[in-house]
Design an enzyme around this catalytic site. Structure first.
Site, mmCIF file in Angstrom:
data_model
loop_
_atom_site.group_PDB
_atom_site.id
_atom_site.type_symbol
_atom_site.label_atom_id
_atom_site.label_comp_id
_atom_site.label_asym_id
_atom_site.label_seq_id
_atom_site.Cartn_x
_atom_site.Cartn_y
_atom_site.Cartn_z
ATOM 1 N N CYS A 173 0.808 -1.227 0.000
ATOM 2 C CA CYS A 173 0.000 0.000 0.000
ATOM 3 C C CYS A 173 0.838 1.273 0.000
ATOM 4 O O CYS A 173 0.325 2.357 -0.277
ATOM 5 C CB CYS A 173 -0.955 0.007 1.191
ATOM 6 S SG CYS A 173 -2.142 -1.352 1.171
ATOM 7 N N HIS B 200 -3.270 7.363 2.788
ATOM 8 C CA HIS B 200 -3.683 6.072 2.239
ATOM 9 C C HIS B 200 -5.076 5.748 2.761
ATOM 10 O O HIS B 200 -5.373 5.915 3.950
ATOM 11 C CB HIS B 200 -2.688 4.997 2.671
ATOM 12 C CG HIS B 200 -3.144 3.605 2.378
ATOM 13 N ND1 HIS B 200 -3.647 3.228 1.158
ATOM 14 C CD2 HIS B 200 -3.175 2.489 3.160
ATOM 15 C CE1 HIS B 200 -3.972 1.939 1.197
ATOM 16 N NE2 HIS B 200 -3.688 1.475 2.397
ATOM 17 N N ASN C 52 -10.032 0.095 -0.042
ATOM 18 C CA ASN C 52 -8.578 0.131 -0.010
ATOM 19 C C ASN C 52 -8.051 -0.327 -1.366
ATOM 20 O O ASN C 52 -8.121 -1.509 -1.700
ATOM 21 C CB ASN C 52 -8.067 -0.785 1.106
ATOM 22 C CG ASN C 52 -6.553 -0.772 1.241
ATOM 23 O OD1 ASN C 52 -5.841 -0.280 0.383
ATOM 24 N ND2 ASN C 52 -6.052 -1.336 2.331
#
Length: 336
Positions: A126, A263, A293
């Site tokens: 990520c 994020h 996500n």
């Protein structure tokens, strides 16, 4: 903890890497929480209260990470007024590449016609886009590149176990991109990267080429494993630390920031970071409710949405940060 990898503010007269344009792309298919409730034992209320997610986009059959990244790249190039022949380097942050090789960056390079420039993928889960941005920044600062296309793109739906309710509700597909150009005006001020491989089993996919695939299981056994509570605790602490590190490196206070672009993993983690910065949520870009996500795609997706909506304006100070499997985490402070 690993040694810090960072670059501080450029001295007077140095060249900065400045964002010239942003772009993003999301697949057409929407998967809502109510849709998921028909597949696994969950509910819209359960997902929203724990993650903040309402829906996510899912790539169509045959649609690859490179497809998503290509469309985001074209939009970023159009916004920057850049043509393929001007690009010196393409860096793609992804943990779901189209192929083992060539890199997804090479595949996108061929599609946009940027023949001959350097092209590579960065896998930091990520944190992939922030890592890729840091690499691009350094190439521009040292004079080895003047125009770099940086992409974060994922098709995480390909490695989600759709029978595991604690993970399948979290992830979506998408891509975002920026064009960085060498400029005498302030751009990226500093980047800060970290990793802790000792914690790998808290968030990982235990399948690979040299370690072997499980041929008796769907997708060769490739799927995301996560211990959510442990990841949450570590992420909040790590992001607190990198935020302090970033501000200290630039001689700034938290009140100097105009925007936090984090994020998009979990709304509670985002809110914890905002609280640490004493920032109201109206100064935090939040897209997790609409995107889920998207791993390395999430930060550039959020940035592009904020830019195109007019919220982020030229001259404003932005803090980008991310945390992902590995563990990896990092930040980028920039003047947009």
């Amino acid at each position: 903890m690993s040694e810090r990898v960072s670059n501080g503010p450029s001295p007077v007269g140095r060249i900065y890497a400045r964002i010239a344009g942003t772009g993003s792309y999301l697949p057409d298919k929407l998967l809502t929480n109510d849709d998921l409730a028909k597949q696994v034992d969950t509910s819209d209320e359960w997902i929203r209260s724990r993650t903040g997610i309402r829906e996510r986009h899912i790539a169509a059959e045959g649609q690859t990470t490179g497809d998503l990244g290509y469309h985001a790249a074209v939009r970023a190039m159009e916004a920057a007024g850049v043509v393929a022949s001007e690009i010196d380097m393409i860096i793609v942050g992804t943990t779901t590449p189209d192929l083992i090789f060539p890199s997804t960056a090479c595949l996108i390079q061929a599609r946009i016609g940027a023949n001959g420039c350097a092209a590579l993928d960065v896998n930091a889960a990520c944190s992939g886009f922030v890592y890729a941005l840091s690499v691009a920044d350094k190439f521009i600062r040292c004079g080895d590149a003047r125009t770099v296309l940086v992409i974060g793109a994922e098709t995480l739906s390909r490695i989600v176990d759709w029978t595991e309710r604690t993970t399948c509700v979290l992830f979506g597909d998408g891509a975002g991109a920026v064009v960085l150009k060498a400029d005498s005006e302030t751009g990226i001020l500093s980047t800060h990267l970290h990793a802790d491989g000792a914690k790998k089993e808290l968030l990982w996919n235990p399948v690979g080429v040299s370690s072997g695939f499980k041929h008796d299981q769907p997708n060769g056994g490739s799927r995301i494993h996560m211990k959510g509570n442990d990841v949450f605790k570590y992420a909040v602490k790590a992001l607190d630390g990198v935020v302090d590190e970033t501000l200290e490196a630039n001689g700034l206070s938290k009140h100097d920031l105009d925007w936090l672009i984090p994020h998009q993993a979990n709304l509670r983690i985002i809110e914890a970071t905002a609280k640490r910065l004493d920032m109201s949520m109206d100064r935090v870009v939040v897209t997790v409710d609409k995107h889920g996500n998207t791993s390395s795609g999430s930060v550039p997706l959020a940035l592009d949405e904020a830019v195109r909506s007019g919220r982020v304006q030229r001259g404003q100070l932005l803090l980008l940060e991310a945390f992902g499997g590995g563990f990896t985490w990092g930040s980028a402070l920039l003047r947009y």
